[in-house]
Write a protein that holds these residues in place. Sequence first.
Motif, PDB file in Angstrom:
ATOM      1  N   THR A  95       0.880  -1.164   0.000  1.00  0.00           N
ATOM      2  CA  THR A  95       0.000   0.000   0.000  1.00  0.00           C
ATOM      3  C   THR A  95       0.913   1.208   0.000  1.00  0.00           C
ATOM      4  N   CYS A  96       0.763   2.051  -1.025  1.00  0.00           N
ATOM      5  CA  CYS A  96       1.670   3.192  -1.184  1.00  0.00           C
ATOM      6  C   CYS A  96       0.905   4.505  -1.163  1.00  0.00           C
ATOM      7  N   PHE A  97       1.442   5.458  -0.458  1.00  0.00           N
ATOM      8  CA  PHE A  97       0.938   6.826  -0.443  1.00  0.00           C
ATOM      9  C   PHE A  97       2.036   7.709  -1.008  1.00  0.00           C
ATOM     10  N   ILE A  98       1.699   8.542  -1.986  1.00  0.00           N
ATOM     11  CA  ILE A  98       2.672   9.458  -2.580  1.00  0.00           C
ATOM     12  C   ILE A  98       2.279  10.864  -2.141  1.00  0.00           C
ATOM     13  N   LEU A  99       3.200  11.530  -1.456  1.00  0.00           N
ATOM     14  CA  LEU A  99       2.915  12.841  -0.882  1.00  0.00           C
ATOM     15  C   LEU A  99       3.890  13.883  -1.412  1.00  0.00           C
ATOM     16  N   PRO A 100       3.413  15.100  -1.615  1.00  0.00           N
ATOM     17  CA  PRO A 100       4.334  16.162  -2.051  1.00  0.00           C
ATOM     18  C   PRO A 100       5.232  16.592  -0.898  1.00  0.00           C
ATOM     19  N   VAL A 101       6.432  17.048  -1.240  1.00  0.00           N
ATOM     20  CA  VAL A 101       7.384  17.546  -0.250  1.00  0.00           C
ATOM     21  C   VAL A 101       7.568  19.034  -0.504  1.00  0.00           C
ATOM     22  N   ASP A 102       7.241  19.827   0.497  1.00  0.00           N
ATOM     23  CA  ASP A 102       7.400  21.277   0.357  1.00  0.00           C
ATOM     24  C   ASP A 102       8.859  21.703   0.452  1.00  0.00           C
ATOM     25  N   LYS A 103       9.590  21.023   1.310  1.00  0.00           N
ATOM     26  CA  LYS A 103      10.979  21.401   1.530  1.00  0.00           C
ATOM     27  C   LYS A 103      11.757  20.163   1.954  1.00  0.00           C
ATOM     28  N   PHE A 104      12.974  20.041   1.477  1.00  0.00           N
ATOM     29  CA  PHE A 104      13.839  18.928   1.840  1.00  0.00           C
ATOM     30  C   PHE A 104      15.179  19.502   2.283  1.00  0.00           C
ATOM     31  N   VAL A 105      15.615  19.100   3.486  1.00  0.00           N
ATOM     32  CA  VAL A 105      16.886  19.563   4.027  1.00  0.00           C
ATOM     33  C   VAL A 105      17.632  18.369   4.569  1.00  0.00           C
ATOM     34  N   ARG A 106      18.919  18.275   4.253  1.00  0.00           N
ATOM     35  CA  ARG A 106      19.753  17.191   4.758  1.00  0.00           C
ATOM     36  C   ARG A 106      20.909  17.804   5.532  1.00  0.00           C
ATOM     37  N   PHE A 107      21.150  17.321   6.733  1.00  0.00           N
ATOM     38  CA  PHE A 107      22.252  17.840   7.561  1.00  0.00           C
ATOM     39  C   PHE A 107      23.329  16.815   7.692  1.00  0.00           C
TER      40      PHE A 107
END
Length: 107
Positions: A95-107
């Motif tokens: 079961t898959c849900f695809i959601l939009p990402v407003d912002k992505f940050v990697r530290f």
Amino acid sequence: MKVILAIVQDKDSQQLQTHLIKGDFRATRLPSTGGFLKAGNSTFIIGVEDDKVDDALEVIKKTCHTRTQYVTSTFALPEAAGINDPVEVEVGGATCFILPVDKFVRF
């Protein structure tokens, strides 16, 4: 960018993790429990670029298979109390849900 939440049976989770790595997809695997059969599942959180969503879903589709399983009839159908015949149910897949990402940050 999108995030895919993929809920899969534990039986498929190790193989899915291997195929996601081979496909160069980054994923986080979390243990989870299904509501219907209360069986062990894994929930994958997969961050993908928009143009790679279909590729990631194809990996999931090819890896996570449905199968049949027998459960007692009272477990599957509480109204069938007193009947102990096993009932065949279809489990697995994803079961898959695809959601939009407003912002992505990697530290």
